[in-house]
Design an enzyme around this catalytic site. Structure first.
Site, PDB file in Angstrom:
ATOM      1  N   ARG A 247       8.417  -2.113  -4.920  1.00 52.85           N
ATOM      2  CA  ARG A 247       9.299  -2.522  -3.815  1.00 52.85           C
ATOM      3  C   ARG A 247       8.969  -3.969  -3.461  1.00 52.85           C
ATOM      4  O   ARG A 247       7.989  -4.239  -2.786  1.00 52.85           O
ATOM      5  CB  ARG A 247       9.055  -1.599  -2.609  1.00 52.85           C
ATOM      6  CG  ARG A 247      10.167  -1.644  -1.560  1.00 52.85           C
ATOM      7  CD  ARG A 247       9.693  -1.061  -0.238  1.00 52.85           C
ATOM      8  NE  ARG A 247       8.825  -1.996   0.433  1.00 52.85           N
ATOM      9  CZ  ARG A 247       7.795  -1.657   1.228  1.00 52.85           C
ATOM     10  NH1 ARG A 247       7.503  -0.404   1.443  1.00 52.85           N
ATOM     11  NH2 ARG A 247       7.048  -2.584   1.790  1.00 52.85           N
ATOM     12  N   HIS A 251       9.950  -2.616   3.652  1.00 53.59           N
ATOM     13  CA  HIS A 251      10.459  -1.241   3.669  1.00 53.59           C
ATOM     14  C   HIS A 251      11.886  -1.217   4.220  1.00 53.59           C
ATOM     15  O   HIS A 251      12.763  -0.537   3.694  1.00 53.59           O
ATOM     16  CB  HIS A 251       9.544  -0.363   4.535  1.00 53.59           C
ATOM     17  CG  HIS A 251      10.102   0.990   4.794  1.00 53.59           C
ATOM     18  ND1 HIS A 251      10.084   1.989   3.853  1.00 53.59           N
ATOM     19  CD2 HIS A 251      10.721   1.505   5.886  1.00 53.59           C
ATOM     20  CE1 HIS A 251      10.661   3.072   4.354  1.00 53.59           C
ATOM     21  NE2 HIS A 251      11.065   2.803   5.587  1.00 53.59           N
ATOM     22  N   TYR A 260       0.377  -5.508   5.982  1.00 59.11           N
ATOM     23  CA  TYR A 260      -0.408  -4.563   5.165  1.00 59.11           C
ATOM     24  C   TYR A 260      -0.568  -4.966   3.699  1.00 59.11           C
ATOM     25  O   TYR A 260      -1.204  -4.270   2.930  1.00 59.11           O
ATOM     26  CB  TYR A 260       0.173  -3.130   5.265  1.00 59.11           C
ATOM     27  CG  TYR A 260       1.655  -3.028   4.963  1.00 59.11           C
ATOM     28  CD1 TYR A 260       2.111  -2.937   3.648  1.00 59.11           C
ATOM     29  CD2 TYR A 260       2.598  -3.032   5.986  1.00 59.11           C
ATOM     30  CE1 TYR A 260       3.466  -2.849   3.369  1.00 59.11           C
ATOM     31  CE2 TYR A 260       3.957  -2.931   5.718  1.00 59.11           C
ATOM     32  CZ  TYR A 260       4.381  -2.833   4.414  1.00 59.11           C
ATOM     33  OH  TYR A 260       5.718  -2.757   4.136  1.00 59.11           O
TER      34      TYR A 260
HETATM   35  C1  LIG Z   1      10.745  13.923   7.239  1.00 57.09           C
HETATM   36  C2  LIG Z   1      10.474  12.480   7.520  1.00 57.09           C
HETATM   37  N1  LIG Z   1       9.213  12.081   7.781  1.00 57.09           N
HETATM   38  C3  LIG Z   1       8.955  10.777   8.025  1.00 57.09           C
HETATM   39  C4  LIG Z   1       9.973   9.852   8.026  1.00 57.09           C
HETATM   40  C5  LIG Z   1       9.677   8.369   8.285  1.00 57.09           C
HETATM   41  N2  LIG Z   1       9.754   7.652   7.009  1.00 57.09           N
HETATM   42  C6  LIG Z   1      10.873   6.997   6.644  1.00 57.09           C
HETATM   43  S1  LIG Z   1      10.731   6.307   5.132  1.00 57.09           S
HETATM   44  C7  LIG Z   1       9.139   6.848   4.955  1.00 57.09           C
HETATM   45  C8  LIG Z   1       8.347   6.529   3.712  1.00 57.09           C
HETATM   46  C9  LIG Z   1       8.961   7.083   2.477  1.00 57.09           C
HETATM   47  O1  LIG Z   1       8.326   6.538   1.347  1.00 57.09           O
HETATM   48  P1  LIG Z   1       8.840   6.851  -0.110  1.00 57.09           P
HETATM   49  O2  LIG Z   1       9.209   8.292  -0.223  1.00 57.09           O
HETATM   50  O3  LIG Z   1       7.841   6.329  -1.061  1.00 57.09           O
HETATM   51  O4  LIG Z   1      10.228   6.067  -0.233  1.00 57.09           O
HETATM   52  P2  LIG Z   1      10.490   4.491  -0.151  1.00 57.09           P
HETATM   53  O5  LIG Z   1      10.759   4.172   1.288  1.00 57.09           O
HETATM   54  O6  LIG Z   1       9.308   3.791  -0.712  1.00 57.09           O
HETATM   55  O7  LIG Z   1      11.732   4.254  -0.967  1.00 57.09           O
HETATM   56  C10 LIG Z   1       8.744   7.568   6.069  1.00 57.09           C
HETATM   57  C11 LIG Z   1       7.414   8.177   6.245  1.00 57.09           C
HETATM   58  C12 LIG Z   1      11.279  10.314   7.768  1.00 57.09           C
HETATM   59  N3  LIG Z   1      12.337   9.492   7.719  1.00 57.09           N
HETATM   60  N4  LIG Z   1      11.510  11.631   7.480  1.00 57.09           N
END
Ligand SMILES: Cc1ncc(C[n+]2csc(CCOP(=O)(O)OP(=O)(O)O)c2C)c(N)n1
Ligand SMILES: [Mg+2]
Length: 348
Positions: A247, A251, A260
């Site tokens: 990425r 985010h 970070y």
């Molecule tokens: C069930 C749930 N828990 C927490 C969140 C908060 N949250 C949004 S994105 C994220 C990280 C996800 O990381 P990843 O699966 O690696 O996907 P990326 O964002 O890197 O594409 C979190 C913890 C959420 N949206 N839904």
């Protein structure tokens, strides 16, 4: 993995898609900064993983289940980009496109949520029985339509995802679990949240084949997804693909990665840019030249302008609609909530 059968024309089409997606993605960040949209989740660096995988799926038979970071998948699949961006404009949850007609589920911000939906849809394929049972002709696309579920390295640690993988494997559901391992779950690096060495290693525990692929190599991603599709469509059950990528951006537009990770880390860990890399490869092979690349860029810029105008013109949706599509038959409680909302906000 089967030998690649991409024609030069398809390679050029893939490159144009990469360039278009890169430009739409960068523009969306600019639109957020200009106040045109309130928020966006960039996918810079993940274009090859997204375009290459969507390109391998069958538009008539398959169904895509995205997260909130799948602009490249949506564009490669042919989803209307203004309708897609309506989620980021906050005019509509999940996008204004028709999910059934476009075979692209609503944008999903619940981490891991799309995985359950994909397995449910795939299980439905097997319950419906094989395609075209009325003919004995061999079906080139397989016995079943295939669901592809996109999710991240972080999502792979959710309980729901493990239940979905187990269920899919037990019932041989035709589904591809497509993990974009982009190194981060917001501010948490993969090695702080994925036990067992890799996401692919975990899927082996559910008895499904796994493919770990260089997610920045569009043709490798295309080949892996094609092979996985053939496996799932033939009734042999799910496959997990872990596309190793990075990425490159924040985010989301509200995130500051400087808190970070350092710029030096970003530069050394991101590897070669997937769009530049494909341009170099195709140029070296004589498939594209400078004129083609310049035209691809200008096509991308034209499209970016059109989508920008469409997003600016998007009006807001009537607030009442938020109650309308929750259930096929609204519950008494929901009706009461809708009535109370109308009274408070519309004074009727
Ligand atoms: C069930 C749930 N828990 C927490 C969140 C908060 N949250 C949004 S994105 C994220 C990280 C996800 O990381 P990843 O699966 O690696 O996907 P990326 O964002 O890197 O594409 C979190 C913890 C959420 N949206 N839904
Ligand atoms: Mg991630």
């Amino acid at each position: 993995m089967p030998a690649l059968a991409l024609s030069s024309e398809q390679q050029r089409e893939l490159y144009q898609l990469l360039e278009t997606v890169r430009h739409l993605d960068l523009s969306a960040i600019a639109w957020q900064r200009q106040g045109i949209i309130p928020g966006y989740a960039p996918e810079r660096g993940q274009e090859a993983a997204q375009v290459g995988s969507a390109y391998a799926m069958n538009r008539e038979l398959d169904f895509i289940f995205p997260t909130y970071r799948e602009l490249g998948v949506a564009r490669a699949w042919g989803v209307d980009m203004v309708a897609y961006m309506s989620t980021h404009k906050a005019s509509w949850h999940g996008g204004l496109y028709d999910p059934v007609a476009s075979r692209f589920a609503p944008i999903q911000a619940v981490v891991g949520g799309s995985v359950l939906h994909a397995v449910g849809w795939a299980h439905g394929q097997t319950l419906n029985g094989p395609l075209n049972t009325s003919t004995d002709e061999p079906q080139p696309s397989g016995k079943y339509g295939v669901a592809i579920s996109y999710f991240g390295d972080g999502a792979s640690s959710q309980g729901d995802v493990h239940e979905a993988m187990n269920f899919a494997s037990v019932f041989k559901a035709p589904v591809i679990f497509f993990v974009q391992n982009n190194g981060w779950a917001i501010s948490v690096p993969t090695d702080r949240q994925v036990a067992g060495g890799s996401v692919a290693a975990r899927a082996a525990g559910y008895g499904m084949p796994t493919i770990q692929v260089d997610g920045n190599d569009i043709e490798a991603v295309y080949a892996a997804t094609s092979a996985a599709r053939t496996h799932a469509a033939s009734g042999q059950g799910p496959v997990l693909i872990e596309a190793m990528t990075y990425r490159r951006g924040p985010h989301s537009t509200s995130d500051d990665p400087g808190r970070y990770r350092s710029l030096d880390e970003e530069r050394s860990e991101a590897g070669q840019d997937p769009v530049d890399r494909y341009a170099e490869k195709l140029q070296a092979a004589g498939v594209v030249d400078q004129t083609f690349l310049a035209n691809a860029l200008s096509n991308a810029q034209d499209e970016e302008e059109q989508v920008r105008a469409g997003v600016i013109a998007l009006g807001s949706r009537p607030g009442q609609e938020m109650f309308d599509f929750v259930y096929a038959e609204p519950t008494a409680e929901l009706k009461a909530q809708a009535a109370s909302w109308r009274e408070e906000s519309e004074h009727v």
